[in-house]
Write an enzyme that holds these catalytic residues in place. Structure first.
Site, short mmCIF file in Angstrom:
data_model
loop_
_atom_site.label_atom_id
_atom_site.label_comp_id
_atom_site.label_asym_id
_atom_site.label_seq_id
_atom_site.Cartn_x
_atom_site.Cartn_y
_atom_site.Cartn_z
N THR A 179 0.78 -1.28 0.03
CA THR A 179 0.04 0.14 0.05
C THR A 179 0.94 1.24 0.02
O THR A 179 1.87 1.41 0.63
CB THR A 179 -1.07 -0.04 1.35
OG1 THR A 179 -1.75 -1.12 1.30
CG2 THR A 179 -1.64 1.28 1.51
N HIS A 224 -6.83 -11.00 -0.26
CA HIS A 224 -6.16 -10.57 0.89
C HIS A 224 -6.90 -11.24 2.29
O HIS A 224 -7.81 -10.88 2.71
CB HIS A 224 -6.32 -8.99 1.05
CG HIS A 224 -5.20 -8.41 2.07
ND1 HIS A 224 -4.68 -9.43 2.92
CD2 HIS A 224 -4.78 -7.09 2.02
CE1 HIS A 224 -3.76 -8.43 3.61
NE2 HIS A 224 -3.95 -7.23 3.09
N ASN A 270 -3.26 -10.05 7.68
CA ASN A 270 -2.85 -8.62 8.30
C ASN A 270 -3.84 -8.34 9.15
O ASN A 270 -3.85 -6.75 9.34
CB ASN A 270 -2.04 -7.84 7.29
CG ASN A 270 -0.99 -8.35 6.68
OD1 ASN A 270 -0.42 -9.28 7.52
ND2 ASN A 270 -0.59 -7.66 5.52
N TYR A 283 -7.23 -7.57 8.48
CA TYR A 283 -8.45 -6.94 7.72
C TYR A 283 -9.57 -8.12 7.66
O TYR A 283 -9.37 -9.01 8.25
CB TYR A 283 -8.13 -6.51 6.30
CG TYR A 283 -6.69 -5.53 6.44
CD1 TYR A 283 -6.93 -4.27 7.09
CD2 TYR A 283 -5.36 -5.81 6.21
CE1 TYR A 283 -5.92 -3.27 7.52
CE2 TYR A 283 -4.35 -4.93 6.42
CZ TYR A 283 -4.60 -3.72 7.13
OH TYR A 283 -3.45 -2.97 7.29
N ASN A 329 -2.68 -5.10 13.81
CA ASN A 329 -4.10 -4.68 14.02
C ASN A 329 -4.83 -5.63 15.12
O ASN A 329 -5.77 -5.99 15.15
CB ASN A 329 -4.60 -5.03 12.52
CG ASN A 329 -4.34 -3.84 11.56
OD1 ASN A 329 -4.24 -2.64 11.94
ND2 ASN A 329 -4.44 -4.09 10.44
#
Ligand SMILES: Cc1cc2nc3c(=O)[nH]c(=O)nc-3n(C[C@H](O)[C@H](O)[C@H](O)COP(=O)(O)O)c2cc1C
Length: 360
Positions: free
Chosen positions: A25, A174, A177, A179, A234
């Site tokens: 990103t 994805h 991580n 999300y 996270n």
């Protein structure tokens, strides 16, 4: 015995080497989440990678977790991405798009006031989110109802269609991580009852349904999936990451995917364990490994048959011609974290290549 510079077949896609660019990103899209010409230049500079896995990209409106991240949910997005894929293909590269939903890492300030959604109403507490108004604390997400889940799957499917329209070679789902899809997978973030909570099978249901939907668009041999069972970034944790990784490795065989992309560790160094061995043992398809690989360790890992390819993240930020540098044993440029997410060309398209390099 395979070597890092050997070509390989990744599902339906032929790669010229096994040095892949990890999704990164970089926040250089515009305010409508449209990719910019600068992004085309950046990715084309890195076309010597065996495969570029382009950055996490919003599968649907309202799921942004990074200011100025790109999206892939309209004809306009597909058209803008086409300039990126054309630029990479013109230089002989291959490019997948990582499609995602930011889940509880989304913030109302990035999504026209919309509240974030997640498997359970639990906020991220070990970090802050970048918004146009500066860094802010993450908010407590609203738990999705089971009735809302088909629309999420449909969103991923639409994103896959637009990615095809945009000329990508495939897509990476994805599932890493912290999300949305990863939040469902791990029991520290998923406290649901019902079909999408509890057992590993239930927690994996959404990821598998998304993979199935996306594969209907692309054919599974052009679909990859990324997992990070150990990453505590996270505020993520699972009571048994090895069991989760093993279960997924076995189950994902059913899809005959282009690849499984496994992050081997934890950004924050808090959770330890070996997820590579069980995944390699049980997963029969191509395995890409990532996280803090040096050139020599990457080469060894491929030679010994632990991985089929290695994805490099930060080294590709600072070295557009990374494969060439590794081939010549040339020194690597250092990356500047100050410009990872800043706007403009600085720290993005201005890292130098070797004087002899064919990369521009
Ligand atoms: C600036 C930056 C942006 C990242 N963005 C993404 C992303 O969009 N999707 C993703 O799955 N991982 C993302 N990551 C993680 C990287 O893909 C990679 O896993 C990490 O950098 C570790 O690999 P490395 O040691 O080779 O850099 C990002 C990492 C960095 C440093």
């Amino acid at each position: 015995m395979s070597q890092i510079f050997d070509p390989m077949q990744l599902g339906a896609v032929a790669l010229k080497n096994r040095i892949l660019m990890a999704p990164l990103t970089r926040c250089r899209a515009d305010d409508e989440h449209l990719p910019t010409p600068l992004m085309a230049e950046y990715y084309a500079q890195r076309a010597s990678a065996g495969l570029i896995i382009a950055e996490a990209t919003m599968a649907m409106p309202g799921c942004s977790a990074f200011w100025r991240e790109p999206g892939i949910y309209s004809d306009k997005h597909a058209k803008a991405w086409r300039t990126v894929t054309d630029a990479v293909h013109q230089k002989g590269g291959k490019i997948f798009l990582q499609i995602w939903h930011g889940g509880r890492a989304c913030h109302p300030a990035l999504n026209d006031g919309r509240e974030p959604v997640a498997p359970s109403a639990l906020a991220i507490t070990n970090d802050e989110v970048h918004t146009p108004e500066g860094k802010q604390a993450y908010t407590v997400p609203r738990a999705l109802t089971d009735d809302e889940i088909p629309a999420i799957i449909e969103g991923f499917k639409n994103a896959a269609k637009y990615a095809k329209q945009a000329g990508f070679d495939g897509v990476e789902v994805h599932g890493a991580n912290g999300y949305l899809l990863d939040e469902f997978l791990r029991d520290g973030a998923n406290k649901r009852d019902g079909a999408y909570g509890g057992s590993i099978e239930n927690r994996a249901r959404l990821l598998l349904e998304v993979i199935e939907a996306v594969s209907e668009v692309w054919g599974s041999e052009r679909v990859g999936v990324r997992l990070s069972p150990l990453n505590s970034f996270n505020s993520m944790i699972d009571s048994d990451p090895v069991a989760l990784a093993t279960w997924l490795a076995k189950r994902l065989n059913d899809f005959e995917l282009a690849y499984l992309h496994l992050m081997r560790g934890d950004f924050l160094g808090e959770q330890q364990g070996d997820v590579i061995s069980p995944v390699r043992e049980h997963y029969r398809g191509n395995l890409i490994l990532n996280m803090a690989y040096s050139a020599s360790e990457a080469g060894e890992s491929i030679k010994q048959g632990q991985a089929d390819a290695i994805a490099f993240g930060v080294p590709f930020i600072a070295n557009p011609d990374l494969p060439e540098r590794l081939q010549h044993g040339a020194p690597l440029n250092d990356a500047n974290p100050e410009t990872f997410y800043s706007p403009g060309a600085e720290g993005y398209t201005d890292y130098p290549v070797l004087e002899t390099s064919t990369a521009v």
